[in-house]
Design a protein around this motif. Structure first.
Motif, PDB file in Angstrom:
ATOM      1  N   THR A  83      20.182  -8.066   4.633  1.00 41.12           N
ATOM      2  CA  THR A  83      18.520  -8.030   4.772  1.00 41.12           C
ATOM      3  C   THR A  83      17.576  -6.752   4.694  1.00 41.12           C
ATOM      4  OG1 THR A  83      18.754 -10.139   5.907  1.00 41.12           O
ATOM      5  CG2 THR A  83      16.553  -9.217   5.844  1.00 41.12           C
ATOM      6  N   TYR A  84      16.643  -6.778   3.866  1.00 42.71           N
ATOM      7  CA  TYR A  84      15.813  -5.479   3.857  1.00 42.71           C
ATOM      8  C   TYR A  84      14.303  -6.085   3.695  1.00 42.71           C
ATOM      9  CZ  TYR A  84      13.825  -1.327   1.695  1.00 42.71           C
ATOM     10  OH  TYR A  84      13.083   0.030   1.208  1.00 42.71           O
ATOM     11  N   LYS A  85      13.561  -5.574   4.788  1.00 36.33           N
ATOM     12  CA  LYS A  85      12.268  -6.056   4.787  1.00 36.33           C
ATOM     13  C   LYS A  85      11.316  -4.743   5.126  1.00 36.33           C
ATOM     14  CE  LYS A  85       9.176  -8.730   7.949  1.00 36.33           C
ATOM     15  NZ  LYS A  85       9.198  -9.683   9.107  1.00 36.33           N
ATOM     16  N   TYR A  86       9.966  -4.622   4.181  1.00 32.54           N
ATOM     17  CA  TYR A  86       9.135  -3.643   4.451  1.00 32.54           C
ATOM     18  C   TYR A  86       7.904  -4.177   4.281  1.00 32.54           C
ATOM     19  CZ  TYR A  86       9.052  -3.741  -0.865  1.00 32.54           C
ATOM     20  OH  TYR A  86       8.954  -4.225  -2.084  1.00 32.54           O
ATOM     21  N   THR A  87       6.731  -3.297   4.553  1.00 33.06           N
ATOM     22  CA  THR A  87       5.394  -3.752   4.616  1.00 33.06           C
ATOM     23  C   THR A  87       4.493  -2.689   3.583  1.00 33.06           C
ATOM     24  OG1 THR A  87       5.410  -4.657   6.771  1.00 33.06           O
ATOM     25  CG2 THR A  87       3.362  -4.181   5.833  1.00 33.06           C
ATOM     26  N   VAL A  88       3.946  -3.318   2.630  1.00 37.27           N
ATOM     27  CA  VAL A  88       2.988  -2.379   1.783  1.00 37.27           C
ATOM     28  C   VAL A  88       1.666  -2.084   2.451  1.00 37.27           C
ATOM     29  CG1 VAL A  88       2.251  -2.171  -0.588  1.00 37.27           C
ATOM     30  CG2 VAL A  88       4.224  -3.207  -0.198  1.00 37.27           C
ATOM     31  N   LEU A  89       1.667  -0.834   2.802  1.00 37.80           N
ATOM     32  CA  LEU A  89       0.463  -0.592   3.534  1.00 37.80           C
ATOM     33  C   LEU A  89      -0.524   0.148   2.716  1.00 37.80           C
ATOM     34  CD1 LEU A  89       2.497   1.539   6.383  1.00 37.80           C
ATOM     35  CD2 LEU A  89       1.690  -0.960   6.485  1.00 37.80           C
ATOM     36  N   GLU A  90      -0.586   0.920   1.678  1.00 39.48           N
ATOM     37  CA  GLU A  90      -1.220   1.397   0.875  1.00 39.48           C
ATOM     38  C   GLU A  90      -1.065   1.480  -0.513  1.00 39.48           C
ATOM     39  OE1 GLU A  90      -2.719   5.449   2.282  1.00 39.48           O
ATOM     40  OE2 GLU A  90      -2.159   4.998   4.339  1.00 39.48           O
ATOM     41  N   GLY A  91      -1.800   1.637  -1.295  1.00 43.66           N
ATOM     42  CA  GLY A  91      -1.389   1.962  -2.958  1.00 43.66           C
ATOM     43  C   GLY A  91      -2.176   0.910  -3.718  1.00 43.66           C
ATOM     44  N   ASP A  92      -1.769   0.947  -5.098  1.00 43.65           N
ATOM     45  CA  ASP A  92      -2.165   0.008  -5.981  1.00 43.65           C
ATOM     46  C   ASP A  92      -2.127  -1.624  -5.668  1.00 43.65           C
ATOM     47  OD1 ASP A  92      -3.497   2.338  -7.519  1.00 43.65           O
ATOM     48  OD2 ASP A  92      -1.170   2.643  -8.192  1.00 43.65           O
ATOM     49  N   LEU A  93      -1.140  -1.696  -4.950  1.00 48.70           N
ATOM     50  CA  LEU A  93      -0.960  -3.234  -4.666  1.00 48.70           C
ATOM     51  C   LEU A  93      -2.031  -3.665  -3.694  1.00 48.70           C
ATOM     52  CD1 LEU A  93       2.785  -3.511  -4.475  1.00 48.70           C
ATOM     53  CD2 LEU A  93       1.606  -3.854  -6.622  1.00 48.70           C
ATOM     54  N   ILE A  94      -2.553  -2.755  -2.749  1.00 47.21           N
ATOM     55  CA  ILE A  94      -3.728  -3.103  -1.978  1.00 47.21           C
ATOM     56  C   ILE A  94      -4.981  -3.061  -2.488  1.00 47.21           C
ATOM     57  CG2 ILE A  94      -4.448  -2.611   0.388  1.00 47.21           C
ATOM     58  CD1 ILE A  94      -1.666  -3.661   0.293  1.00 47.21           C
ATOM     59  N   SER A  95      -5.879  -4.024  -2.268  1.00 48.18           N
ATOM     60  CA  SER A  95      -7.146  -4.062  -3.087  1.00 48.18           C
ATOM     61  C   SER A  95      -7.982  -4.574  -2.108  1.00 48.18           C
ATOM     62  CB  SER A  95      -7.039  -5.131  -4.122  1.00 48.18           C
ATOM     63  OG  SER A  95      -6.656  -6.537  -3.515  1.00 48.18           O
ATOM     64  N   ASP A  96      -9.081  -4.977  -2.594  1.00 47.69           N
ATOM     65  CA  ASP A  96     -10.453  -5.457  -1.747  1.00 47.69           C
ATOM     66  C   ASP A  96     -10.179  -6.729  -1.360  1.00 47.69           C
ATOM     67  OD1 ASP A  96     -11.963  -3.118  -2.231  1.00 47.69           O
ATOM     68  OD2 ASP A  96     -12.971  -4.228  -4.051  1.00 47.69           O
TER      69      ASP A  96
END
Length: 159
Positions: free
Chosen positions: A80-93
């Protein structure tokens, strides 16, 4: 804040432990071999284990150029691998953060199944374009297929 969950699965003939080792544990070395214009990974904080924050820079000219994520779980016993996208181009308004969990399970005939769960945390009362999201998630699975192809053509790696 709302939450939207998207789940998908992809099967491969690659054995599960080999696939987890290549696609998850050694991803920072594998991706430059299989992705054009070699994405660059930089550890911003941490030692590579849980809590580590990584910055991935893509040089392919696509929509996503930078992703900053925190590694939450790397469990080789349960694959199992888990991560949280915090910033960057996948994050938006619209999107505050994205939590992704990848689990590799046994597939038919000694292969593996990659189960991907993406949990989108939505800002305020915003709505997601679920069809676009589904299309983007399916594009993400392309990397899984490319990695499987690489492992098939390079059978001595990751044994």
């Amino acid at each position: 804040m709302g939450v939207f969950t998207y789940e998908n699965e992809v099967a491969s003939v690659i054995p599960l432990t080999k696939f987890f080792k290549a696609f998850i544990i050694d991803a920072d070395n594998l991706y430059p071999k299989i992705v054009p214009n070699q994405p660059q990974t930089e550890i911003v904080e941490g030692d590579g284990g849980p809590g580590t924050i990584k910055k991935i820079t893509f040089n392919h000219g696509g929509q996503v150029k930078i992703i900053m994520h925190r590694l939450d779980i790397v469990d080789e016993a349960s694959l199992t691998y888990k991560y949280t996208v915090l910033e960057g181009d996948l994050i938006s308004d619209t999107i505050d953060q994205i939590v992704k969990e990848i689990k590799v399970t046994a597939g038919p005939d000694g292969g593996s199944i990659l189960k991907n769960t993406s949990i989108y945390h939505i800002k305020g009362d915003n709505q997601l374009d679920k069809e676009k999201l589904k299309t983007d998630e399916e594009k993400g699975l392309t990397l899984f297929k490319i990695a499987a192809g690489y492992l098939l053509t390079n059978p001595d790696e990751y044994n």
